[in-house]
Design a protein around this motif. Structure first.
Motif, PDB file in Angstrom:
ATOM      1  N   TYR A  32     -15.700  18.508-133.642  1.00  0.00           N
ATOM      2  CA  TYR A  32     -15.673  17.061-133.934  1.00  0.00           C
ATOM      3  C   TYR A  32     -15.592  16.219-132.676  1.00  0.00           C
ATOM      4  O   TYR A  32     -16.307  15.221-132.521  1.00  0.00           O
ATOM      5  N   MET A 230      -6.649  10.810-149.313  1.00  0.00           N
ATOM      6  CA  MET A 230      -6.710  12.250-149.046  1.00  0.00           C
ATOM      7  C   MET A 230      -5.696  13.078-149.819  1.00  0.00           C
ATOM      8  O   MET A 230      -5.859  14.292-149.913  1.00  0.00           O
ATOM      9  N   ASN A 257      -6.604  14.544-139.634  1.00  0.00           N
ATOM     10  CA  ASN A 257      -7.843  14.005-140.186  1.00  0.00           C
ATOM     11  C   ASN A 257      -7.915  12.486-140.058  1.00  0.00           C
ATOM     12  O   ASN A 257      -8.924  11.890-140.458  1.00  0.00           O
TER      13      ASN A 257
END
Length: 343
Positions: A32, A230, A257
């Motif tokens: 990422y 989430m 995240n």
């Protein structure tokens, strides 16, 4: 005319395929952060701003040592000298030749007059007390960045913890915690600053406290919204099924995240803190002499802006550069860290 040439049967056979290369990945695998870095490098404005900000931070610590004069050293004999830099002082079209325009429109060499003969060089000139503006600019930048970074770090820590707990627990606890945020948002920052100054002496600590009392609420709301989105996803339900504690689920599985959202909001909060500190110092509620910040330098230069405009323009330009650089970097990070912006 019909072509009766016979063609080989090999031309109609399927092409040979190498099964060992059928699943080979031509492009290197990127995580990422590597993918985000490749995308942010395409943003030229963000890269230039990052370089400019890096140079400013280095000069904030090295700049005061590049001049023989300290930021607090006063020499009234050298008061209100315009900028002069050795080597380019004879270049008339640059504002570093030591020339000063008087009220009647005449231009004189402020370093060589009937009352004083100054052989030293002041790169950014001097103020009304004869203090070196070059040293004070970088010292003020250092203090302004310190206040902004500390306030933003506290906002990050408090806001992330508060928002994560509020969103994950939910129910009445979430409602109660959100009412507290609404109360704090309704309190103007200027009122908080005045109360801090009445309790404490004007300085860095009251400004940081005033910035952090209400500054963390934006981060808390953003983190809460991300947690609400989430907490019912599969990886959270799997962790809960395996017996993970609530703290482990929040801080080990959910917060990683949200790093992109947290970094972006922090980068936007830093220029806001710099501007708010400059505003407080400009109206006299921030740092006091002999301490220097960008706001106090603008305030000092504003008093003599007509005769000596450089005393206000130089710190004002520094504030503008910092504000633009941080905002461009934040925009670049937002585009790079947001998965929806992938090209």
């Amino acid at each position: 005319m019909i072509n009766t040439e016979k063609r080989s049967q090999d031309l109609f056979l399927p092409a040979p395929l190498d099964s060992s290369k059928s699943e080979r990945i031509e492009k290197p695998s990127l995580n990422y952060w590597q993918d985000s870095w490749l995308r942010i490098k395409k943003n030229k404005a963000a890269i230039v701003s990052l370089v400019v900000l890096f140079l400013i931070i280095i000069m904030a610590f090295a700049g005061p040592f590049m001049t023989p004069h300290s930021a607090r050293e006063q020499n009234t004999k050298h008061a209100n000298l315009p900028p002069r830099i050795q080597g380019i002082e004879n270049v008339s079209w640059l504002p570093f030749d030591g020339q000063l325009k008087k009220k009647d429109g005449t231009v004189i060499n402020a370093y060589q007059t009937e009352t004083r003969q100054v052989k030293e060089y002041y790169w950014f000139g001097t103020d009304q007390l004869g203090r070196d503006i070059f040293a004070r600019i970088w010292k003020g930048t250092q203090i302004s960045l310190l206040i902004a970074f500390v306030a933003s770090l506290i906002d990050l820590l408090v806001g992330v913890a508060y928002g994560a707990i509020s969103g994950y627990v939910g129910g009445r606890v979430d409602g109660f915690m959100q009412r507290i945020i609404e109360i704090l948002v309704g309190i103007p920052n200027l009122v908080v600053v005045i109360l801090m100054i009445l309790i404490l002496k004007p300085g860095i600590i009251p400004i940081i406290i005033a910035l952090t009392i209400t500054g963390w609420t934006t981060m808390a709301r953003v983190v809460r919204a991300s947690v609400l989105r989430m907490k019912n996803q599969e990886f959270v339900l799997a962790s809960r099924t395996l017996g993970a504690s609530n703290a482990k689920i929040i801080f080990r599985h959910m917060l990683p995240n949200m790093f992109g959202v947290m970094i972006i909001n922090t980068m936007f909060s830093i220029p806001n803190a710099i501007f708010f500190e400059a505003f407080l110092s400009f109206i006299g509620l921030g740092l006091q002499d002999p301490n220097a910040s960008l706001g106090t330098l603008v305030n000092d230069g504003f008093r003599s802006m007509i005769l000596f405009p450089y005393q206000m323009f130089i710190p004002a330009i520094m504030i503008a550069i910092l504000m633009v650089a941080f905002n461009l970097i934040a925009d670049g990070l937002r585009d790079a860290l947001d998965p929806k912006m992938r090209d």
